[in-house]
Design a protein around this motif. Structure first.
Motif, PDB file in Angstrom:
ATOM      1  N   LEU A  11       0.711  -1.020  -0.061  1.00 36.38           N
ATOM      2  CA  LEU A  11      -0.165   0.075  -0.075  1.00 36.38           C
ATOM      3  C   LEU A  11       0.983   1.463  -0.062  1.00 36.38           C
ATOM      4  N   ALA A  12       0.360   2.333  -0.804  1.00 38.67           N
ATOM      5  CA  ALA A  12       1.155   3.662  -0.735  1.00 38.67           C
ATOM      6  C   ALA A  12       0.123   4.863  -0.845  1.00 38.67           C
ATOM      7  N   LEU A  13       0.737   5.765  -0.236  1.00 37.56           N
ATOM      8  CA  LEU A  13      -0.121   6.987  -0.518  1.00 37.56           C
ATOM      9  C   LEU A  13       0.650   8.071  -1.393  1.00 37.56           C
ATOM     10  N   ILE A  14       0.075   8.176  -2.558  1.00 39.48           N
ATOM     11  CA  ILE A  14       0.754   9.142  -3.508  1.00 39.48           C
ATOM     12  C   ILE A  14      -0.196  10.358  -3.962  1.00 39.48           C
ATOM     13  N   LYS A  15       0.300  11.351  -4.569  1.00 45.73           N
ATOM     14  CA  LYS A  15      -0.527  12.504  -5.064  1.00 45.73           C
ATOM     15  C   LYS A  15      -0.839  12.398  -6.487  1.00 45.73           C
ATOM     16  N   ASP A  16      -2.092  12.110  -6.695  1.00 40.56           N
ATOM     17  CA  ASP A  16      -2.515  11.896  -8.177  1.00 40.56           C
ATOM     18  C   ASP A  16      -2.223  13.214  -8.826  1.00 40.56           C
TER      19      ASP A  16
END
Length: 454
Positions: free
Chosen positions: A402-407
């Motif tokens: 799982l990863a949190l990114i900026k789209d």
């Protein structure tokens, strides 16, 4: 004697004069050819700019003419608006306007381009154009019509008076303060008019593209130069006898900062560091020592970088990429929370491959994006088994996490990062953990495979 000398020199001098004449003629012809080509390019770009602005105005009108529920036509119209705006921007870049104030018009077109692209890319069936966005399109339709009219007025004068763009370039290059030129005056009029347009609410997606980081975004109070000296000596492990020079940057602006230069007997070279004035947060660190021949591997460099970050107080960082450039290694680290990679909180570390010691790092992303305490990370709505169904059947998965990114909209999105191979190359795929849509695809370089965690 004189006759003999004349008989010898006269033909030589004559040949030299003829040669000089021919050379000068050829040079003049080549110069004229270059000028004609440049003039033709400028004229073509200008007339295409006028044409595409007219098309842009028409396409905005077409988009507004259909029913407010015609989502498919809205998407088609916005895609065309984005394409035409991009064409207009490209043509502006081909004109000799670098010394002419035309930035307001360029910024206006840039915002239209980003607004139309971001809006057309979203699911308009689930999230149709809002009343405010439709109102924005009406304003853009009116404004683009005015810009088109002004450009067509200039175009008419260019054609009727046979004006040359090379004269524009000469006028702008001259040091004369008064520049009386029809084309220059026409473009100034356009830019002045655009600058008078009221600011639109472009929405958070577009606005975030133009938001500039500043010290105002940071918490904490302003620190003194003495505070920075203490911080710099401590971070560099320079000892009590260190010499520190602090310089203030951008005083009175939104980018106030300090640069600290540290010299000490136990340091092999001068070390420089940048700190934010507000909060005294370290932005970058650079050890100026000379790097010798490569003697350590990227795996060793990564181990040393891991230890360095932990020692300096950056806990829970994970290496996600590693690149080697000659005798230098660059590694990118991101924060982790409950097993989730937090990509916005990024630090880049530079390691000398002669002895494996860290020679610098860049932490501006970490400084501005780091959240005190835990982020509110929602649980994924889809499991990895469901997400795998969204992948290309030929994609061979090697890992997932799982990863949190900026789209593309600048919005933080929880994704599944899935690494694997396809078509002979290695990739990372980022799929939205809530609906399985692809948010980003990244090809891994060969060096990344050596030291990245997976």
């Amino acid at each position: 004697m004189y006759k003999r000398l004349s008989a010898v020199l006269f033909p030589i001098v004559t040949l030299l004069m003829i040669g000089a004449f021919v050379w000068g003629y050829q040079e003049n012809q080549e110069k004229n050819s270059i000028l004609i080509k440049a003039e033709n390019q400028y004229q073509r770009a200008f007339h295409n700019l006028s044409y595409h602005m007219d098309r842009l105005h028409s396409e905005l009108g077409n988009t507004l003419a259909v029913s407010s529920s015609s989502n498919a036509m809205h998407r088609k119209g916005l895609i065309n608006v984005w394409r035409l705006t991009s064409e207009a921007q490209n043509e502006i870049n081909q004109l000799p306007l670098t010394m002419l104030p035309f930035n307001k018009t360029e910024d206006f077109l840039s915002r239209i381009s980003n607004f139309s692209y971001q809006t057309s890319m979203r699911n308009l069936e689930k999230e149709p154009l809002s009343n405010e966005e439709l109102q924005n399109l009406k304003v853009l339709y009116k404004n683009s019509g005015e810009i088109t009219k002004h450009l067509q007025d200039v175009q008419s004068k260019v054609i009727s008076n046979r004006l040359r763009w090379m004269d524009v370039e000469s006028a702008m290059a001259s040091e004369e303060k008064q520049m009386d030129n029809t084309i220059i005056d026409g473009f100034k009029t356009v830019d002045k008019r655009v600058g008078e347009y009221p600011e639109l609410n472009w929405g958070p997606a577009v606005s975030s593209i133009y938001d500039k980081r500043s010290v105002k975004m940071l918490s904490g109070t302003a620190v003194s130069q003495e505070d920075i000296k203490r911080k710099a000596v401590k971070f560099a492990d320079a000892g009590a006898g260190a010499s520190v020079q602090v310089t203030e940057n951008g005083k009175g602006t939104d980018w106030e900062s300090y640069t600290a230069t540290v010299k000490a007997k136990n340091l092999p070279a001068v070390v420089s560091m940048d700190f934010t004035k507000k909060g005294g947060l370290l932005i970058s660190y650079h050890d100026n020592r000379k790097i010798g021949h490569k003697a350590v591997t990227m795996e060793q460099a990564k181990a040393n970088a891991d230890q360095f970050l932990s020692k300096k107080g950056y806990k829970g960082m994970t290496a996600v990429t590693a690149d080697q450039y000659g005798n230098m290694g660059n590694l990118t680290y991101v924060s982790t929370q409950d097993g989730v990679l937090i990509y916005p909180e990024k630090i880049t570390v530079r390691v000398g491959l002669d002895n494996g010691e860290v020679t610098g790092f860049q932490a501006s992303d970490y400084v501005y994006e780091h959240k005190e305490g835990k982020r509110n990370l929602a649980k994924p709505k889809m499991g990895i088994a469901e997400i795998r169904k969204k992948l290309n059947p030929e994609f061979k998965e090697t890992y997932h996490r799982l990863a949190l990114i900026k789209d593309d909209l600048g919005k933080e999105t929880l994704c599944y990062e899935i690494g694997g191979n396809i078509n002979g190359s290695r990739y990372r795929m980022y799929l939205d953990a809530n609906d399985g849509s692809e948010k980003m695809v990244e090809e891994l370089k060969s060096s990344d495979r050596q030291a990245a965690v997976r």
